[in-house]
Design a protein around this motif. Structure first.
Motif, mmCIF file in Angstrom:
data_model
loop_
_atom_site.group_PDB
_atom_site.id
_atom_site.type_symbol
_atom_site.label_atom_id
_atom_site.label_comp_id
_atom_site.label_asym_id
_atom_site.label_seq_id
_atom_site.Cartn_x
_atom_site.Cartn_y
_atom_site.Cartn_z
ATOM 1 N N GLY A 1 43.477 39.939 54.036
ATOM 2 C CA GLY A 1 42.981 40.676 52.533
ATOM 3 C C GLY A 1 42.715 41.441 52.815
ATOM 4 N N GLU B 1 38.468 43.709 43.370
ATOM 5 C CA GLU B 1 38.458 42.446 44.060
ATOM 6 C C GLU B 1 38.698 42.413 45.220
ATOM 7 N N TYR C 1 40.821 39.963 48.138
ATOM 8 C CA TYR C 1 41.320 38.671 48.517
ATOM 9 C C TYR C 1 41.748 38.202 49.724
ATOM 10 N N LYS D 1 46.977 34.857 50.925
ATOM 11 C CA LYS D 1 47.731 33.930 51.064
ATOM 12 C C LYS D 1 48.232 32.657 51.706
#
Length: 200
Positions: free
Chosen positions: A33, A39, A41, A44
């Motif tokens: 990530g 931010e 993350y 995915k």
């Protein structure tokens, strides 16, 4: 001695790691990530890639796509990383991947600040019992990163014979590789285990 492997992220989509291993791949570095637009993350495909690579018996490493600009952001990022990593056993150092060189001045940073971010990342990672390495291109390794503690380097240099004179434990030699089990291009890497052990 050397080993051959790949590094992957969401851009490779669904991967058949059994086919990847059968094609001669011995390890995989995957994007865990990172930090983007303020931010944190998780990639995915990270959990899917981790499960698939482990099931296929491949050795595993992760990299963190960094855009932090201060020690406070680094510390917050490492806390997030470690919370989500949840003690996962890794075979290689956690790679620090900072690539936004064209825009780093927009963050109010200079090269000293950038190097301090990696130094802090390394120190924070070690508090949790892990080991950090520094990913970067030949140009970045020669002109941007000071690498005071001589952490192991993951070199990116897309050529058949690199002229980089520094020490490195892994060489990403292509970003347009092909391997059975992945549709499309993938980064190809060569690992030198003895170099990693010598630097530790």
């Amino acid at each position: 001695m050397y080993a051959v492997g790949i590094d992957v992220s969401k851009w490779q989509g669904d991967i058949d790691f059994e086919k990847v291993k059968a094609a001669g791949c011995e390890f995989v570095y995957m994007r865990f990530g990172g930090y983007d637009d303020g931010e944190h993350y998780i990639d995915k495909y990270y959990k899917q890639n981790l499960a698939g690579a482990k099931a296929a018996g491949l050795k595993i490493g992760i990299y963190w796509h960094a855009e932090e600009g201060s020690s406070e952001e680094i510390e917050a990022g490492v806390r997030y990383l470690m919370d989500k990593l949840n003690g996962e056993k890794l075979d290689f150092p956690i790679a620090y991947d900072w690539e936004d060189y064209r825009n780093f001045e927009n963050y109010g940073m200079n090269l000293k600040d950038l190097n301090a971010c990696f130094d802090n990342f390394e120190k924070e990672i070690e508090k949790y019992g892990y080991f950090a390495c520094l990913y970067g291109s030949k140009n970045a390794q020669e002109n941007i990163w000071i690498n005071k503690k001589k952490n192991p380097i993951w070199l990116a240099n897309y050529t058949s014979a690199t002229s980089y004179a520094g020490e490195y434990f892994m060489w990403q030699h292509s970003n347009t590789g092909r391997i059975d089990g992945i549709n499309g291009d993938v980064d190809l890497d060569v690992l030198y285990p003895e170099k990693l052990e010598a630097i530790r």
